[in-house]
Design a protein around this motif. Structure first.
Motif, PDB file in Angstrom:
ATOM      1  N   CYS A  44       0.794  -1.224   0.000  1.00 42.05           N
ATOM      2  CA  CYS A  44       0.000   0.000   0.000  1.00 42.05           C
ATOM      3  C   CYS A  44       0.829   1.278   0.000  1.00 42.05           C
ATOM      4  N   GLU A  47      -0.483   4.690  -1.215  1.00 45.33           N
ATOM      5  CA  GLU A  47      -1.564   5.359  -0.482  1.00 45.33           C
ATOM      6  C   GLU A  47      -1.073   6.336   0.585  1.00 45.33           C
ATOM      7  N   ILE A  54      -4.902   3.794   3.152  1.00 42.32           N
ATOM      8  CA  ILE A  54      -4.010   2.680   3.494  1.00 42.32           C
ATOM      9  C   ILE A  54      -4.827   1.563   4.132  1.00 42.32           C
ATOM     10  N   CYS A  57      -6.782  -0.221   1.535  1.00 47.39           N
ATOM     11  CA  CYS A  57      -5.852  -1.022   0.734  1.00 47.39           C
ATOM     12  C   CYS A  57      -5.520  -2.327   1.442  1.00 47.39           C
ATOM     13  N   ASN A  61      -6.330  -6.101   0.176  1.00 45.52           N
ATOM     14  CA  ASN A  61      -5.209  -7.006  -0.082  1.00 45.52           C
ATOM     15  C   ASN A  61      -4.984  -8.023   1.030  1.00 45.52           C
TER      16      ASN A  61
END
Length: 91
Positions: A44, A47, A54, A57, A61
Motif C-alpha cells: 500500500c 496510499e 491505506i 488497501c 489485499n
C-alpha cells in the motif's frame, strides 16, 4: 532516516486501523504494528500518507498479507466485533 521512520509509523498506524475500522476508540495494537508494517509498505505504499486509504488497501489485499499479519487482523477484528456485540446487547 526521519522520513523512513515517519512512513513506517504511518503504515503501522494504518495497518492497525484495519483491525479497528469500525471501532475507532480502540488503541493501536503493538502486535499489529509489528506484524503488519512490512505488508503495508509492500502492498500500500502508493496510499501514503492517507491513513483511510491505506486501511482500505490493506483490507482489499488481506489475501496477500503475511500469515502473522492476517492472524493479528483476524484476532483483533473478532475482538472488536465481540465488543460491539456486547455494547449492542447492553442497550
Amino acid at each position: 532516516m526521519t522520513r523512513n521512520r515517519t512512513i513506517a509509523t504511518l503504515f503501522a498506524l494504518a495497518t492497525t486501523a484495519v483491525a479497528f475500522q469500525t471501532s475507532p476508540g480502540f488503541a493501536f495494537s503493538p502486535e499489529a504494528q509489528q506484524m503488519c508494517s512490512g505488508d503495508a509498505m509492500r502492498l500500500c505504499s502508493s496510499e501514503i500518507p492517507d491513513i483511510p486509504r491505506i486501511t482500505a488497501c490493506m483490507v482489499r489485499n488481506k489475501a496477500q498479507v503475511s500469515p502473522g499479519c492476517r492472524a493479528v487482523m483476524d484476532r483483533e477484528h473478532a475482538a472488536a466485533a465481540a465488543a460491539r456485540k456486547r455494547e449492542a446487547a447492553a442497550q
